[in-house]
Design an enzyme around this catalytic site. Structure first.
Site, PDB file in Angstrom:
ATOM      1  N   GLU A   1      75.567   9.878  -0.086  1.00  0.00           N
ATOM      2  CA  GLU A   1      76.004  10.991  -0.023  1.00  0.00           C
ATOM      3  C   GLU A   1      75.421  11.866   1.185  1.00  0.00           C
ATOM      4  OE1 GLU A   1      78.076  13.186  -1.233  1.00  0.00           O
ATOM      5  OE2 GLU A   1      78.917  11.958  -2.983  1.00  0.00           O
TER       6      GLU A   1
ATOM      7  N   ASP B   1      79.187  21.212   1.002  1.00  0.00           N
ATOM      8  CA  ASP B   1      78.004  20.498   0.126  1.00  0.00           C
ATOM      9  C   ASP B   1      76.727  20.427   0.442  1.00  0.00           C
ATOM     10  OD1 ASP B   1      80.292  20.035  -1.576  1.00  0.00           O
ATOM     11  OD2 ASP B   1      80.818  18.149  -0.288  1.00  0.00           O
TER      12      ASP B   1
END
Length: 140
Positions: A50, A68
């Site tokens: 990520e 995000d």
């Protein structure tokens, strides 16, 4: 005067830089927070894919206009309140900026909440982590 403006800009940008961890430092910190050891390989895999273990990352804008945040790339539409005041369900009851700090406590607690509610597949990178993973035993 230009020097002052540049210095001021750097001062505001510095907190957003965060820190870069590695697999073992993340596993040790999460273990110290009480995260079960049998989950640490999964969490370190998610963080690697990520954010490349970086705490200060804000991802590119998603199709719905959300972003995000942090080491686990936690979405601001559902889980944290963005600084711009945009609507958020804010299920973790915190500012998105709290996910960008060197202290990963907020990121870990929010990520655990997401995992409890939605499972590991809540992360789009889970397909990299759903299977045999390297042991984290060498980190301790």
């Amino acid at each position: 005067m230009k020097f002052f403006v540049v210095l001021l800009a750097l001062a505001f940008a510095a907190p957003a830089l965060g820190r870069t961890m590695d697999r073992c430092s993340l596993a040790r910190e999460m273990s110290a927070m009480g995260v079960p050891r049998d989950q640490l390989s999964k969490w370190t895999c998610i963080a690697e894919h990520e954010s490349s273990f970086r705490t200060g990352v804000v991802g590119p804008t998603n199709y719905n206009g959300s972003n995000d945040y942090g080491i686990f790339q936690i979405n601001n539409y559902y889980w944290c309140q963005p600084a711009n005041g945009r609507f958020s369900y804010n299920e973790c009851a915190l500012s998105c900026n709290a996910l960008l700090t060197d202290d990963i406590t907020n990121s870990v607690r929010c990520a655990q909440k997401i995992q409890r509610q939605q499972g590991w597949s809540a992360w789009s990178t889970w397909h990299f982590c759903d299977g045999a993973l390297p042991s984290i035993n060498d980190c301790f």
